[in-house]
Design a protein around this motif. Structure first.
Motif, mmCIF file in Angstrom:
data_model
loop_
_atom_site.group_PDB
_atom_site.id
_atom_site.type_symbol
_atom_site.label_atom_id
_atom_site.label_comp_id
_atom_site.label_asym_id
_atom_site.label_seq_id
_atom_site.Cartn_x
_atom_site.Cartn_y
_atom_site.Cartn_z
ATOM 1 N N VAL A 1 -43.924 -48.528 -15.289
ATOM 2 C CA VAL A 1 -42.665 -48.123 -14.648
ATOM 3 C C VAL A 1 -41.505 -48.271 -15.621
ATOM 4 O O VAL A 1 -40.625 -47.401 -15.700
ATOM 5 C CB VAL A 1 -42.431 -48.945 -13.366
ATOM 6 N N THR A 2 -41.497 -49.360 -16.384
ATOM 7 C CA THR A 2 -40.440 -49.574 -17.377
ATOM 8 C C THR A 2 -40.435 -48.448 -18.399
ATOM 9 O O THR A 2 -39.367 -47.930 -18.776
ATOM 10 C CB THR A 2 -40.636 -50.926 -18.079
ATOM 11 N N GLY A 3 -41.611 -48.043 -18.848
ATOM 12 C CA GLY A 3 -41.705 -46.930 -19.782
ATOM 13 C C GLY A 3 -41.222 -45.634 -19.173
ATOM 14 O O GLY A 3 -40.482 -44.866 -19.814
ATOM 15 N N GLY A 4 -41.617 -45.394 -17.924
ATOM 16 C CA GLY A 4 -41.193 -44.157 -17.253
ATOM 17 C C GLY A 4 -39.697 -44.080 -17.053
ATOM 18 O O GLY A 4 -39.077 -43.022 -17.234
ATOM 19 N N VAL A 5 -39.084 -45.205 -16.687
ATOM 20 C CA VAL A 5 -37.619 -45.241 -16.550
ATOM 21 C C VAL A 5 -36.973 -45.037 -17.919
ATOM 22 O O VAL A 5 -35.974 -44.320 -18.055
ATOM 23 C CB VAL A 5 -37.162 -46.577 -15.921
ATOM 24 N N GLY A 6 -37.561 -45.635 -18.947
ATOM 25 C CA GLY A 6 -36.987 -45.561 -20.287
ATOM 26 C C GLY A 6 -36.888 -44.146 -20.832
ATOM 27 O O GLY A 6 -35.923 -43.806 -21.514
ATOM 28 N N VAL A 7 -37.880 -43.302 -20.529
ATOM 29 C CA VAL A 7 -37.862 -41.924 -21.053
ATOM 30 C C VAL A 7 -37.352 -40.923 -20.030
ATOM 31 O O VAL A 7 -37.396 -39.716 -20.262
ATOM 32 C CB VAL A 7 -39.259 -41.499 -21.552
ATOM 33 N N GLY A 8 -36.856 -41.417 -18.885
ATOM 34 C CA GLY A 8 -36.279 -40.524 -17.892
ATOM 35 C C GLY A 8 -37.284 -39.858 -16.982
ATOM 36 O O GLY A 8 -36.937 -38.955 -16.213
ATOM 37 N N PHE B 1 -36.138 -48.056 -10.933
ATOM 38 C CA PHE B 1 -37.315 -48.894 -10.721
ATOM 39 C C PHE B 1 -37.862 -48.821 -9.306
ATOM 40 O O PHE B 1 -38.962 -49.323 -9.042
ATOM 41 C CB PHE B 1 -36.984 -50.348 -11.081
ATOM 42 N N ASN B 2 -37.144 -48.184 -8.382
ATOM 43 C CA ASN B 2 -37.651 -48.047 -7.019
ATOM 44 C C ASN B 2 -38.940 -47.233 -6.961
ATOM 45 O O ASN B 2 -39.656 -47.263 -5.957
ATOM 46 C CB ASN B 2 -36.590 -47.399 -6.116
ATOM 47 N N VAL B 3 -39.255 -46.539 -8.038
ATOM 48 C CA VAL B 3 -40.491 -45.755 -8.084
ATOM 49 C C VAL B 3 -41.721 -46.657 -7.972
ATOM 50 O O VAL B 3 -42.813 -46.171 -7.656
ATOM 51 C CB VAL B 3 -40.539 -44.916 -9.383
ATOM 52 N N ILE B 4 -41.574 -47.969 -8.185
ATOM 53 C CA ILE B 4 -42.718 -48.863 -8.077
ATOM 54 C C ILE B 4 -43.375 -48.746 -6.709
ATOM 55 O O ILE B 4 -44.587 -48.972 -6.557
ATOM 56 C CB ILE B 4 -42.317 -50.339 -8.353
ATOM 57 N N SER C 1 -40.819 -56.901 -7.067
ATOM 58 C CA SER C 1 -39.693 -57.840 -7.016
ATOM 59 C C SER C 1 -38.548 -57.278 -7.844
ATOM 60 O O SER C 1 -38.251 -57.747 -8.944
ATOM 61 C CB SER C 1 -40.129 -59.215 -7.548
ATOM 62 N N ILE C 2 -37.887 -56.255 -7.301
ATOM 63 C CA ILE C 2 -36.887 -55.502 -8.064
ATOM 64 C C ILE C 2 -35.516 -55.475 -7.401
ATOM 65 O O ILE C 2 -34.623 -54.758 -7.857
ATOM 66 C CB ILE C 2 -37.362 -54.053 -8.310
ATOM 67 N N SER C 3 -35.340 -56.274 -6.344
ATOM 68 C CA SER C 3 -34.030 -56.379 -5.694
ATOM 69 C C SER C 3 -33.887 -57.794 -5.180
ATOM 70 O O SER C 3 -34.885 -58.499 -4.976
ATOM 71 C CB SER C 3 -33.893 -55.355 -4.556
#
Length: 506
Positions: free
Chosen positions: A448-455, A460-463, A251-253
């Motif tokens: 996913v939040t952690g992965g986005v945070g460190v680049g 978030f579409n990687v979910i 639920s990201i869009s």
């Protein structure tokens, strides 16, 4: 070389540590449980040191059992229980046990705030009602009843924020957990000076607000020794469990919606602005995804009602399950299929523990309505699932007033049964999709939040690399039509008994 993400989900019953590879594969998980102290009727507390011990044990267990080099863990991130109040000193040491989300002691403090601001105005600032469930009211209670503790308090934290402080030495909270403190300006993503003033709380006792993807610091040497992590590992804040689940369920869009059915249940969508209901039946959370909000309605007893039915009326099915090694729910679901839409005129109100959304009625009770001599066992069983689903459909229709919702992902233990999933599709009049991992949404969202945070990930579409849809249920037009009058009758039954429930509560 493969990089990994370690996600901790600090729940009410325990902490689950989950390891994902950077390509979205679940590598392993480990759970350590801890206790909750329930007392004085409405009080609920936990020892924050138990959270820390659980994080240490689960981290070490995962790393050792999977043979992972700690240096290959790219980031640690969090999902955690919300709406709590843990008072800590300048070193991050707890000054008392944490008052958790389930605690309802702060009724007088709710009234103190209501002396200055109406429920409606509070709701339009915070996105939530002014109730004893939230953090600011609990901190007010500490001020009023434990003034020495209040004076010593450097910061008040939620579960994940305490662990982040233990790992890094830094004190932050993210917008979603800040929202759960009940003194958050939802439109501007900052502490509400107005509500903090009305509450009479020192704003310096609140942690600094940051996005969920914020790198709060690195694992210190001391924390590395305790957890088995490598010193210097980045630590990303993450979010409150209800909102990390939004990410984990895709639920990201705008309009992307999911329904989680566990003991309790909720429907959550994503929107570009808060959704305010005239009757304040739903709430809105700050989303983890920048620029979005997470409008939501949560009911008290969903899968819990089905479990109650199994444990009380389903003794025969439980015996069958023991004999065959199957689940009692398999036998109950088989009987549901023998009962028609509407359970042969039987309505079940699922308010076994009162109700939050959409009723907000602590006095509400459970009830079978319309029992007749021709009703069969399958009718009773089916009516329970129909009652839960119709209650959730009221929440869905409130959200649909502002967001187009034609499909949803369903997660949680209630999503295991195909019979219930098809019932949801028919009652919701929406395509229902079931992912491969039903119990990992919060952990995946944190990862996913952690992965986005460190680049590690662009966004978030990687979910969608994490989520695989295993089953899809399409609404049956005949069932959709047949359910319409039943849904209306369900609503009428509650309002017909509302005053009766209030009298029974006395």
């Amino acid at each position: 070389m493969t990089k990994y993400i370690l996600a901790h989900d600090i729940g009410t019953s325990g902490n689950k540590a989950t390891l994902f590879s950077e390509d979205g594969k679940l590598i392993g998980s480990h759970v350590v449980s801890y206790d909750t102290d329930y007392f004085n009727g409405t009080w609920a507390e936990q020892d924050a040191e138990d959270w820390w011990k659980a994080v240490c044990l689960t981290s070490k267990k995962l790393i050792s059992s999977l043979g992972i080099n700690p240096q290959d863990i790219a980031v640690v991130s969090f999902s955690g229980q919300m709406m709590g109040c843990l008072c800590v000193d300048r070193k991050g040491n707890p000054l008392r046990k944490a008052i958790i989300w389930a605690d309802q002691r702060a009724q007088e403090q709710v009234a103190q705030i209501e002396n200055h601001i109406s429920q409606k105005d509070f709701y339009h600032i915070v996105g939530h009602r002014n109730t004893a469930s939230y953090g600011i009211q609990k901190l007010m209670w500490v001020r009023d009843h434990e003034p020495d503790i209040y004076e010593q308090t450097y910061k008040t934290l939620n579960a994940k924020d305490f662990i982040v402080a233990r790992l890094t030495g830094n004190f932050y909270t993210d917008y979603s957990d800040g929202n759960s403190n009940g003194c958050f300006d939802l439109a501007n993503l900052q502490w509400s000076e107005e509500i903090i003033t009305y509450a009479g709380i020192d704003p310096d006792k609140l942690p600094e607000l940051k996005p969920s993807t914020f790198v709060a610091g690195e694992v210190t040497r001391e924390a590395a020794e305790a957890t088995g992590l490598a010193a210097g590992t980045p630590v990303v804040l993450g979010g409150g469990d209800g909102v990390t689940a939004s990410v984990g369920a895709g639920s990201i869009s705008p309009g992307k919606t999911y329904c989680s059915i566990g003991t309790s249940a909720w429907v959550t969508t994503a929107a570009e602005k808060p959704i305010f209901d005239d009757e304040m039946r739903t709430v809105t959370w700050a989303h983890i995804v920048p620029g979005l909000y997470a409008p939501n309605g949560t009911m008290q007893t969903a899968g819990g009602a089905y479990q109650w039915l199994k444990n009380t009326i389903g003794q025969y099915e439980m015996h069958q399950a023991e004999e065959s090694g199957r689940s009692a729910y398999d036998y109950m679901n088989a009987q549901i299929e023998q009962s028609p839409v509407g359970s042969n005129g039987l309505i079940f109100l699922p308010y076994l523990l009162g109700e939050r959304a959409p009723r907000w009625d602590a006095d509400a009770k459970g009830a079978f309505i319309g029992l007749k001599s021709e009703n069969q066992r399958g009718d009773l069983i089916r009516s329970v699932l129909e009652g839960v689903t119709m209650n959730l459909s009221i929440i869905l229709e409130i959200l649909r007033k502002q967001v187009s919702i034609e499909e949803m992902i369903v997660i949680g233990g209630g999503a295991k049964g195909a019979v219930w999933r098809q019932m949801m599709a028919d009652i919701y009049n929406a395509k229902v999709m079931v992912p491969n991992l039903l119990e990992e949404a919060s952990s995946m969202g944190a990862a996913v939040t952690g992965g986005v945070g460190v680049g590690l990930y662009k966004d978030f579409n990687v979910i969608h690399q994490f989520l695989d849809i295993n089953h899809t249920h399409v609404p049956n037009p005949e069932a959709v039509s047949a359910y319409q009058p039943v849904k209306e009758l369900f609503d009428e039954c509650y309002f017909a008994l509302k005053d009766v429930f209030a009298k029974m509560a006395k």
